[in-house]
Motif scaffolding. Structure first.
Motif, PDB file in Angstrom:
ATOM      1  N   PHE A  77      45.386  54.130  28.942  1.00 17.16           N
ATOM      2  CA  PHE A  77      46.129  54.978  30.497  1.00 17.16           C
ATOM      3  C   PHE A  77      47.402  55.633  29.273  1.00 17.16           C
ATOM      4  O   PHE A  77      47.834  56.835  30.319  1.00 17.16           O
ATOM      5  CB  PHE A  77      47.039  53.841  31.305  1.00 17.16           C
ATOM      6  CG  PHE A  77      45.617  52.898  31.944  1.00 17.16           C
ATOM      7  CD1 PHE A  77      45.440  53.509  32.892  1.00 17.16           C
ATOM      8  CD2 PHE A  77      45.942  51.037  32.201  1.00 17.16           C
ATOM      9  CE1 PHE A  77      44.308  52.966  33.813  1.00 17.16           C
ATOM     10  CE2 PHE A  77      45.578  51.148  32.669  1.00 17.16           C
ATOM     11  CZ  PHE A  77      44.463  51.057  33.895  1.00 17.16           C
ATOM     12  N   GLU A  80      45.973  59.016  28.873  1.00 16.48           N
ATOM     13  CA  GLU A  80      45.496  59.845  29.965  1.00 16.48           C
ATOM     14  C   GLU A  80      47.163  60.446  30.601  1.00 16.48           C
ATOM     15  O   GLU A  80      47.264  61.221  32.011  1.00 16.48           O
ATOM     16  CB  GLU A  80      44.959  59.029  30.927  1.00 16.48           C
ATOM     17  CG  GLU A  80      43.810  58.431  29.950  1.00 16.48           C
ATOM     18  CD  GLU A  80      42.695  57.456  30.914  1.00 16.48           C
ATOM     19  OE1 GLU A  80      43.314  57.640  32.386  1.00 16.48           O
ATOM     20  OE2 GLU A  80      41.577  57.695  30.403  1.00 16.48           O
ATOM     21  N   ARG A  82      49.345  58.174  32.698  1.00 15.41           N
ATOM     22  CA  ARG A  82      49.440  57.462  33.008  1.00 15.41           C
ATOM     23  C   ARG A  82      50.035  56.356  33.329  1.00 15.41           C
ATOM     24  O   ARG A  82      49.828  55.165  33.083  1.00 15.41           O
ATOM     25  CB  ARG A  82      47.572  56.848  33.151  1.00 15.41           C
ATOM     26  CG  ARG A  82      47.073  58.141  33.970  1.00 15.41           C
ATOM     27  CD  ARG A  82      45.247  57.838  34.233  1.00 15.41           C
ATOM     28  NE  ARG A  82      44.589  56.685  34.840  1.00 15.41           N
ATOM     29  CZ  ARG A  82      44.134  56.098  35.259  1.00 15.41           C
ATOM     30  NH1 ARG A  82      43.064  56.325  34.623  1.00 15.41           N
ATOM     31  NH2 ARG A  82      43.832  54.744  35.775  1.00 15.41           N
ATOM     32  N   GLU A  85      50.396  53.418  35.057  1.00 17.96           N
ATOM     33  CA  GLU A  85      50.074  52.056  35.317  1.00 17.96           C
ATOM     34  C   GLU A  85      49.352  52.001  33.658  1.00 17.96           C
ATOM     35  O   GLU A  85      49.574  50.422  33.581  1.00 17.96           O
ATOM     36  CB  GLU A  85      48.044  52.778  35.025  1.00 17.96           C
ATOM     37  CG  GLU A  85      47.623  53.211  36.843  1.00 17.96           C
ATOM     38  CD  GLU A  85      47.117  54.279  36.958  1.00 17.96           C
ATOM     39  OE1 GLU A  85      47.208  55.722  36.687  1.00 17.96           O
ATOM     40  OE2 GLU A  85      45.821  53.556  37.629  1.00 17.96           O
TER      41      GLU A  85
END
Length: 166
Positions: A77, A80, A82, A85
């Protein structure tokens, strides 16, 4: 020929009927509560990937081998970008680890703050867990965006919790 019931006889029958209804209702509610409690415990073990008993062959860093959120998931995560998350995954990883270490059932309805109160953590570990909870609350539920610094701080907190929980 039958004699008609008296007022006293009808009252006794009515009271017996009412008592029977209350007794049966109580048994039904107790049975349903027991079933719900057992199923929520089973669901929480599946959700958090808990093993029924802690195995002695855990890896050196304290992570568990049961399926569930992993450090690799959080790293993916983060790669990426993110971040929310990623920090949430770190919190779930910490909860799974601490719940199995201290044999605290991680019921799906239990909040992270409730877990914080239930876990027998020493000062540094308690502060690390509380900081992790605050970061997730602000980013996931408070709508404040998490960033790489939040992830790095959360990762350090989780590593501390996995190393020494007491």
């Amino acid at each position: 020929m039958r004699t008609p019931l008296t007022v006293d006889g009808e009252l006794v029958l009515l009271l017996q009927f009412a008592f029977s209804v209350v007794a049966v209702s109580t048994l039904v509610f107790l049975t349903l509560g027991l079933i719900r409690n057992l199923s929520s415990r089973r669901a929480s073990r599946v959700r958090f990937g808990e093993a029924p008993a802690r195995s002695q062959d855990s890896s050196q860093d304290g992570s568990e081998t049961a399926p569930g959120p992993s450090l690799e998931d959080a790293e993916r995560f983060a790669a990426e970008e993110r971040w929310t998350e990623a920090v949430h995954t770190l919190l779930l990883l910490a909860i799974r680890h601490l719940s199995s270490r201290f044999v605290v059932p991680a019921a799906s309805s239990r909040t992270s703050r409730e877990m914080s109160r239930l876990l027998p953590l020493q000062a540094e570990a308690r502060e690390a867990f509380a900081g992790l909870v605050r970061t997730v609350e602000l980013s996931l539920f408070g709508g404040l965006p998490a960033g790489p610094d939040d992830y790095q701080t959360s990762l350090e907190r989780v590593r501390l919790l996995l190393r020494r929980s007491v």
